[in-house]
Scaffold this motif. Structure first.
Motif, PDB file in Angstrom:
ATOM      1  N   CYS A 152      -0.031  -0.851  -6.513  1.00  0.00           N
ATOM      2  CA  CYS A 152      -0.672   0.453  -6.351  1.00  0.00           C
ATOM      3  C   CYS A 152       0.036   1.510  -7.199  1.00  0.00           C
ATOM      4  CB  CYS A 152      -0.715   0.883  -4.887  1.00  0.00           C
ATOM      5  SG  CYS A 152       0.800   0.584  -3.969  1.00  0.00           S
TER       6      CYS A 152
ATOM      7  N   SER B 264       0.856  -1.195   0.000  1.00  0.00           N
ATOM      8  CA  SER B 264       0.000   0.000   0.000  1.00  0.00           C
ATOM      9  C   SER B 264       0.889   1.241   0.000  1.00  0.00           C
ATOM     10  CB  SER B 264      -0.931  -0.004   1.211  1.00  0.00           C
ATOM     11  OG  SER B 264      -0.195  -0.161   2.411  1.00  0.00           O
TER      12      SER B 264
ATOM     13  N   ARG C 105     -10.907  -1.092  -7.953  1.00  0.00           N
ATOM     14  CA  ARG C 105     -10.672   0.287  -7.559  1.00  0.00           C
ATOM     15  C   ARG C 105     -11.857   1.165  -7.971  1.00  0.00           C
ATOM     16  NH1 ARG C 105      -7.248  -1.707  -5.009  1.00  0.00           N
ATOM     17  NH2 ARG C 105      -4.990  -1.372  -5.029  1.00  0.00           N
TER      18      ARG C 105
ATOM     19  N   GLY D 166      -3.844  -0.825 -10.229  1.00  0.00           N
ATOM     20  CA  GLY D 166      -3.361   0.541 -10.154  1.00  0.00           C
ATOM     21  C   GLY D 166      -4.186   1.462 -11.040  1.00  0.00           C
TER      22      GLY D 166
ATOM     23  N   CYS E 214      -3.953  -1.203   3.488  1.00  0.00           N
ATOM     24  CA  CYS E 214      -4.288   0.116   2.953  1.00  0.00           C
ATOM     25  C   CYS E 214      -3.817   1.187   3.925  1.00  0.00           C
ATOM     26  CB  CYS E 214      -5.794   0.243   2.698  1.00  0.00           C
ATOM     27  SG  CYS E 214      -6.816  -0.131   4.149  1.00  0.00           S
TER      28      CYS E 214
END
Length: 527
Positions: free
Chosen positions: A420, A6, A332, A375, A172
């Motif tokens: 990410c 993260s 996401r 991502g 996260c």
């Protein structure tokens, strides 16, 4: 295996030069006093076990002990082993402290240079007003940590500043500036969601901290059997009961934090009271993504593995909501801050959707990648500049200003599976990437890509010709540094080869001399 799980940016001017936490002498004494009895007990237990084991083996090894008795006596006398157990083994903190260090270099009589070194330490940990922090949750086999990097675009600096040890995998991270103890103060906090059902809040302005400042949710793990037994009673459990997968801070209502979990729920936390304000139970599978609206304080977006994206009014989320049913599991969700009526979603099949909240169906949809899009990031300042990345290390740059997907550039990162992608809050063209094969995040200024300059400079009112010249100079300097580094490595490799060759030659000469002398001696003896 070491990888970054993260990542998030901290904008310029927020972070202060951190304070280093030090343990004083009284705390050290307390630690030693707490540690001492446990060690003595363990030694006593191991000693008693050895005595029992030795008693049982006396009869079987009596003859052998008689034969080696003389040798043992000699060794005992030589090393004074008879009095070994009578020696003073007590660890004295005062002696250890005087041996290890002095409070200042001035107190050390063996140092001729009395420079205390505090100025150099302060320079090493100083954070400048034009520094960005890049905070990364890192996993190294069974260990987890929070690595804080400093990035300075003007000076070209990028280095790790300090780290914090964590008790669980950081799934996260989310920056926030709200202090429950003083709502008017400016703080530099980081909320961390882990595989545990609670949220830890750490102070980034403290170094060598061993525990979080606050914790949201119950830290008592609930057994699954007990939970199933209590489901019929509809237990009211504050917070989550499974891993926290995503976090979103409400910058408009600074005392609100949203968390998404594998337990299929979303929790809104009241940071002022440090407790749950609302729990949203809308999804049928784990909730993977959540984000507050950039303009409307009570609007929240969520994405789930049940292939749905939901929009809520947090004042009454049960009735005031809108749901979009999509094709695959959502990875996401992201608001377009420069066009607040639009948001993006990505899924595990490589599809990206552009959705207008006023419509029931996506405005645009594209099969952007062949694998899960983990991502997804929009530029903080450039309209329509989108970057996507997936598990196969492919990164793509898109232009979505006209509400469709137009690919501008494509490349392959050397990061492993991308975990990410984040855009810098202060730099329009700077993005950070992390993956399963990189120990450190990769910061990329995409202005070095010609296609990016030609497409997006006009939107930022940047003189293309002038910036082209600056960028060419920057790229040429970078190539010169890379060439010097390459030549230095070549010279170093040649030197290492020569030294290895010389060492092998010396070993061969020594072997030959010994072999020849022994051969000559054997011939002489035969004769």
């Amino acid at each position: 295996m070491r990888f970054i799980s993260s990542m998030t940016w901290v904008k310029k001017g927020v972070s202060k030069t951190p304070i280093r936490i030090k343990i004083d002498e009284n705390e050290m004494k307390q630690l030693f006093s707490e540690m001492g009895p446990n060690e003595e007990e363990s030694e006593a237990e191991s000693g008693s076990e050895n005595e029992i084991k030795n008693d049982g083996d006396i009869s079987t090894h009596e003859d052998k002990n008689n034969e080696s008795g003389n040798e043992t006596d000699n060794i005992d006398k030589k090393y004074n082993l008879d009095n070994y157990d009578n020696e003073d083994d007590e660890l004295k903190l005062e002696q250890l402290n005087s041996l290890a260090c002095f409070p200042t270099n001035v107190d050390d009589a063996f140092l001729t240079k009395k420079d205390d070194g505090e100025d150099s330490d302060e320079e090493d940990i100083e954070i400048k007003p034009n520094d960005n922090l890049l905070v990364c949750g890192t996993v190294d086999d069974d260990d987890s940590s929070l690595n804080i990097f400093v990035y300075n675009e003007e000076e070209g600096d990028f280095y790790i500043h300090h780290d914090l040890l964590l008790s669980s995998v950081p799934v996260c991270v989310e920056w926030l500036d709200f202090d429950p103890t003083d709502t008017d103060s400016a703080v530099n906090y980081l909320a961390i969601g882990t595989m545990n059902p609670w949220i830890e809040i750490w102070d980034l302005d403290l170094m060598d901290s061993l525990e979080p400042e606050f914790t949201l949710g119950s830290t008592k793990k609930i057994k699954k059997k007990k939970m199933k037994a209590e489901l019929g009673k509809k237990p009211k459990i504050a917070g989550h009961t499974d891993a926290v997968l995503d976090l979103s801070y409400n910058y408009l209502n600074r005392n609100i934090l949203a968390s998404a979990s594998a337990d299929k729920t979303i929790v809104l936390w009241n940071l002022e009271e440090m407790k749950q304000a609302t729990k949203i139970k809308n999804h049928k599978d784990r909730v993977q993504a959540v984000e507050f609206h950039p303009v409307e304080a009570f609007t929240l977006l969520s994405g789930s593995c049940d292939s749905t994206v939901a929009l809520y009014d947090c004042r009454n989320p049960k009735t005031n909501k809108k749901i979009w049913k999509l094709e695959s599991d959502i990875e996401r969700v992201m608001w377009n801050k420069l066009e607040p009526n639009y948001f993006l979603s990505s899924d595990d099949e490589g599809t990206i959707n552009l959705i207008d909240i006023r419509n029931d169906k996506p405005v645009a949809c594209i099969k952007a990648h062949d694998s899960s899009v983990c991502g997804l990031s929009l530029s903080s300042k450039v309209p329509g500049l989108l970057i996507s990345a997936c598990e196969d290390e492919i990164v793509k740059i898109w232009d979505i200003k006209s509400h469709n997907f137009e690919k501008i550039y494509e490349d392959k990162l050397k990061t492993g599976e991308v975990t990410c992608v984040k855009s810098s809050p202060d730099s329009a063209f700077v993005f950070s990437f992390a993956g399963t094969k990189c120990n450190e995040p990769k910061v990329w200024d995409i202005r070095e890509i010609k296609e990016v300059r030609e497409r997006f400079y006009e939107r930022m009112n940047i003189d293309l010709a002038e910036e082209e010249q600056k960028m060419e100079q920057k790229i040429s300097k970078r190539r010169e540094r890379a060439l010097k580094f390459k030549n230095l490595n070549v010279k170093k490799n040649k030197l290492n080869k020569f030294l290895n060759f010389r060492a092998r030659s010396l070993r061969l000469e020594i072997f030959c001399s010994i072999f020849c002398s022994s051969s000559a001696k054997s011939i002489f003896m035969r004769s």
